[in-house]
Scaffold this motif. Sequence first.
Motif, mmCIF file in Angstrom:
data_model
loop_
_atom_site.group_PDB
_atom_site.id
_atom_site.type_symbol
_atom_site.label_atom_id
_atom_site.label_comp_id
_atom_site.label_asym_id
_atom_site.label_seq_id
_atom_site.Cartn_x
_atom_site.Cartn_y
_atom_site.Cartn_z
ATOM 1 N N ILE A 119 0.829 -1.212 0.000
ATOM 2 C CA ILE A 119 0.000 0.000 0.000
ATOM 3 C C ILE A 119 0.858 1.255 0.000
ATOM 4 C CG2 ILE A 119 -1.628 1.358 1.385
ATOM 5 C CD1 ILE A 119 -2.786 -1.369 2.343
ATOM 6 N N GLU A 120 1.927 1.265 0.817
ATOM 7 C CA GLU A 120 2.699 2.482 1.036
ATOM 8 C C GLU A 120 4.076 2.497 0.392
ATOM 9 O OE1 GLU A 120 0.774 3.929 5.285
ATOM 10 O OE2 GLU A 120 2.894 3.424 5.190
ATOM 11 N N GLY A 121 4.594 1.310 0.059
ATOM 12 C CA GLY A 121 5.940 1.269 -0.493
ATOM 13 C C GLY A 121 7.030 1.256 0.556
ATOM 14 N N GLU A 122 6.658 1.302 1.835
ATOM 15 C CA GLU A 122 7.613 1.254 2.944
ATOM 16 C C GLU A 122 7.259 0.083 3.846
ATOM 17 O OE1 GLU A 122 8.684 4.898 5.266
ATOM 18 O OE2 GLU A 122 7.903 3.729 6.960
ATOM 19 N N ARG A 123 8.243 -0.740 4.143
ATOM 20 C CA ARG A 123 7.988 -1.901 4.979
ATOM 21 C C ARG A 123 7.956 -1.491 6.445
ATOM 22 N NH1 ARG A 123 7.499 -7.047 3.786
ATOM 23 N NH2 ARG A 123 7.895 -8.673 5.335
ATOM 24 N N PRO A 124 6.879 -1.826 7.169
ATOM 25 C CA PRO A 124 6.785 -1.439 8.579
ATOM 26 C C PRO A 124 7.685 -2.298 9.453
ATOM 27 C CG PRO A 124 4.906 -2.763 7.984
ATOM 28 C CD PRO A 124 5.678 -2.545 6.718
ATOM 29 N N LEU A 125 7.825 -1.869 10.700
ATOM 30 C CA LEU A 125 8.610 -2.616 11.678
ATOM 31 C C LEU A 125 7.708 -3.673 12.317
ATOM 32 C CD1 LEU A 125 11.498 -2.548 12.844
ATOM 33 C CD2 LEU A 125 10.607 -1.192 14.725
ATOM 34 N N LEU A 126 8.189 -4.894 12.405
ATOM 35 C CA LEU A 126 7.431 -6.014 12.970
ATOM 36 C C LEU A 126 8.018 -6.396 14.316
ATOM 37 C CD1 LEU A 126 5.364 -8.376 12.676
ATOM 38 C CD2 LEU A 126 7.161 -9.640 11.486
ATOM 39 N N VAL A 127 7.150 -6.657 15.293
ATOM 40 C CA VAL A 127 7.640 -7.087 16.604
ATOM 41 C C VAL A 127 6.719 -8.168 17.158
ATOM 42 C CG1 VAL A 127 6.427 -5.207 17.764
ATOM 43 C CG2 VAL A 127 8.294 -6.342 18.940
ATOM 44 N N HIS A 128 7.313 -9.293 17.545
ATOM 45 C CA HIS A 128 6.585 -10.356 18.243
ATOM 46 C C HIS A 128 7.592 -11.182 19.035
ATOM 47 C CE1 HIS A 128 7.961 -13.302 15.257
ATOM 48 N NE2 HIS A 128 7.466 -12.552 14.296
ATOM 49 N N SER A 129 7.091 -12.076 19.859
ATOM 50 C CA SER A 129 7.938 -12.767 20.838
ATOM 51 C C SER A 129 8.949 -13.713 20.214
ATOM 52 C CB SER A 129 7.050 -13.550 21.818
ATOM 53 O OG SER A 129 6.263 -14.505 21.123
ATOM 54 N N GLN A 130 8.746 -14.105 18.943
ATOM 55 C CA GLN A 130 9.665 -15.044 18.319
ATOM 56 C C GLN A 130 10.847 -14.357 17.631
ATOM 57 O OE1 GLN A 130 9.105 -18.528 18.779
ATOM 58 N NE2 GLN A 130 7.858 -17.396 20.230
ATOM 59 N N LEU A 131 10.823 -13.029 17.585
ATOM 60 C CA LEU A 131 11.933 -12.285 17.001
ATOM 61 C C LEU A 131 12.958 -11.952 18.077
ATOM 62 C CD1 LEU A 131 9.988 -9.810 14.692
ATOM 63 C CD2 LEU A 131 11.358 -11.776 13.965
ATOM 64 N N ALA A 132 14.215 -11.891 17.682
ATOM 65 C CA ALA A 132 15.267 -11.544 18.636
ATOM 66 C C ALA A 132 15.147 -10.075 19.048
ATOM 67 C CB ALA A 132 16.637 -11.802 17.995
ATOM 68 N N HIS A 133 15.352 -9.808 20.310
ATOM 69 C CA HIS A 133 15.397 -8.456 20.869
ATOM 70 C C HIS A 133 14.158 -7.620 20.519
ATOM 71 C CE1 HIS A 133 19.536 -9.571 21.631
ATOM 72 N NE2 HIS A 133 19.799 -9.643 20.335
ATOM 73 N N PRO A 134 12.961 -8.099 20.859
ATOM 74 C CA PRO A 134 11.757 -7.326 20.531
ATOM 75 C C PRO A 134 11.723 -5.962 21.216
ATOM 76 C CG PRO A 134 11.229 -9.146 22.027
ATOM 77 C CD PRO A 134 12.621 -9.356 21.556
ATOM 78 N N SER A 160 14.195 -4.004 21.783
ATOM 79 C CA SER A 160 15.031 -3.084 21.007
ATOM 80 C C SER A 160 14.294 -2.590 19.771
ATOM 81 C CB SER A 160 16.336 -3.774 20.596
ATOM 82 O OG SER A 160 17.090 -4.145 21.732
ATOM 83 N N ARG A 161 13.480 -3.441 19.188
ATOM 84 C CA ARG A 161 12.700 -3.038 18.016
ATOM 85 C C ARG A 161 11.670 -1.964 18.401
ATOM 86 N NH1 ARG A 161 12.108 -6.505 13.450
ATOM 87 N NH2 ARG A 161 13.822 -7.988 13.333
ATOM 88 N N ILE A 162 11.017 -2.172 19.553
ATOM 89 C CA ILE A 162 10.043 -1.174 20.016
ATOM 90 C C ILE A 162 10.740 0.149 20.293
ATOM 91 C CG2 ILE A 162 8.439 -0.586 21.867
ATOM 92 C CD1 ILE A 162 7.889 -3.609 22.156
ATOM 93 N N ARG A 163 11.906 0.069 20.925
ATOM 94 C CA ARG A 163 12.664 1.280 21.242
ATOM 95 C C ARG A 163 13.101 1.985 19.959
ATOM 96 N NH1 ARG A 163 14.783 -0.920 25.359
ATOM 97 N NH2 ARG A 163 16.546 -1.848 24.280
ATOM 98 N N ALA A 164 13.493 1.210 18.942
ATOM 99 C CA ALA A 164 13.907 1.804 17.665
ATOM 100 C C ALA A 164 12.734 2.539 17.016
ATOM 101 C CB ALA A 164 14.437 0.727 16.731
ATOM 102 N N PHE A 165 11.548 1.944 17.055
ATOM 103 C CA PHE A 165 10.378 2.600 16.473
ATOM 104 C C PHE A 165 10.055 3.889 17.224
ATOM 105 C CE2 PHE A 165 5.840 3.452 16.158
ATOM 106 C CZ PHE A 165 5.641 3.408 14.783
ATOM 107 N N ARG A 166 10.156 3.858 18.537
ATOM 108 C CA ARG A 166 9.846 5.037 19.344
ATOM 109 C C ARG A 166 10.728 6.216 18.952
ATOM 110 N NH1 ARG A 166 10.971 3.079 24.102
ATOM 111 N NH2 ARG A 166 8.853 2.540 24.763
ATOM 112 N N ASN A 167 11.981 5.949 18.595
ATOM 113 C CA ASN A 167 12.950 7.016 18.365
ATOM 114 C C ASN A 167 13.182 7.327 16.888
ATOM 115 O OD1 ASN A 167 13.562 7.430 21.178
ATOM 116 N ND2 ASN A 167 14.642 5.480 21.137
#
Length: 554
Positions: A314-329, A331-338
């Motif tokens: 839809i947008e041409g930009e891949r969103p950030l994905l976070v779930h319990s099976q990914l390493a360092h979730p 850190s991913r949330i913190r990266a999105f916040r900033n």
Amino acid sequence: MNLQLRPWQQQALQKAIAWLVQKRVDRHFLINAAPGAGKTLAACAIAQTLIELGEIERVIVVAPRSEIVSQWADDFRRVSGRHMGKVTARDGDIGELGIDVCATWAAIQGLQPELQAVCRAARVLVICDEHHHAAIEAAWGDSADSAFTDASFVLVLSGTPIRSDGAQSIWLAYDDAGAIDQPEEGTYTLTYGDAVDLGYCRPVTFHRHQGRFSVDLEGGHSVQVSGHQKATLPPDLARIPGLQTALDFYRLARTPQFERDGETPLLSGYQATMLEWGSAKLSDLRHRMPDAGGLVIAPSIEMAEYMVDLIEQIEGERPLLVHSQLAHPESRIRAFRNTDKRWLVSVAMVSEGVDIKRLRVLVYLPNALTELAFRQAIGRVVRTAGHDDDTRAYVVMPSFATLETFARRVENEMSLAARVASGEPKSKRCPACGHECALGERRCAKCGHEFPVGPQRLKSCGDCGALNPVTATACHACGASFTQSFSLTLDEALRAGAIVRGMDIDESEVLAAEEIAPAVRNLILKSGDSRLVKILQTLPDESWARLRKILVAH
């Protein structure tokens, strides 16, 4: 203390000190405030005041997840200037650390003796965040009750104090109807409606996303299913076990739809139209808040990955994905916040306590359909970005009775003015000079800055053919309501299943697991057996039917 408290936080502080220190009727104080209103800073201010008064020497914070524990440590240092260490069950003797500590509810089980020792050796304030996790006679509740028996004070925080399973939580009094009956003097309450009217939270607008599924069955039959119309099956099909359940609207709404190749997400499918609406709304919001973000709460990892692919199309930009099976979730949330990335797609990782102030749009398609989870999710998008934040929060959700009931209750908490105020932006702010410009202007009238123009998403009216913005709920030309129809085959309707912990679980097993999961979970939690609870945390609900099948076979 240099922190500038909001009026409600100052009032909560004064009331807590009067109850805990001056009257000393009870060592427990409850703050029941809407998600996003600022409970964490209020609690830190209460802790700092108790330290200054010489009433306590140490502080222990218990929070739901590791990411929230980290937020607590940062906020506590900002308010008090004291370091707060994050501890787990592997840390052993924490008494020798001599510092304030924070831990997850799950970690409390493995730290009971150490926490008991700390509370006996020093005057301690325990802060329990998201207190609904501490059910009486459940493992976490029992662990906390035992660990903090000798604490000097207990500060209970919750925006949703009633558990979805009806179980009562430790340290709170309940009446015969199951409602909290904590003394008024020992409680500070701030509803979501109060928080909106006082400007602490954004008002929320619910987009009830309509859809009608046309499902093709064997023998040439076809049934219609919508959020307010159950499938009517022919007599010969009504006898097929599980078919009526499989044709549930919400189950269909969580079923991925693909192109004929079976791999490419269908851009005309139900979830795609939800995301189209959310994407357009986020683009509108970014005219006023350039870093505004959107959150998708998905029901499963499979669906989350599917919705990530849809957003990219839809947008041409891949969103950030976070779930319990990914390493360092975390850190991913913190990266999105900033960052100013547009979308974060989550499975049960960004639902309570996580503070990302720039979130403004929520696409809500969860697995759990409880009011507690609903209100926690809404709390992610209502946080204000400051005094000049005039944006509104938007929730895109399937249109069916359960979610609509929850939404009406939230809406009814807001004042009439907040409910009827239009959620549509009337102007956009120039990022170069701050001038308010008409929404349709291509250049700023004051400084000449050229506004970026994104692709305009349109949909045609099925009645008259007129083109309308994708966010329109009715045709501007003829007034016809937009309720799109989505065609599915029976195989598609039953295809969802789940992929968890490397296991490919078919839909029949998922259905069976969903039936037994609540009872199994309650039995294990009430057992208080830490080893069984660890298994519960490790093994996903969707796999429990397969486990039962293996046990029965042997």
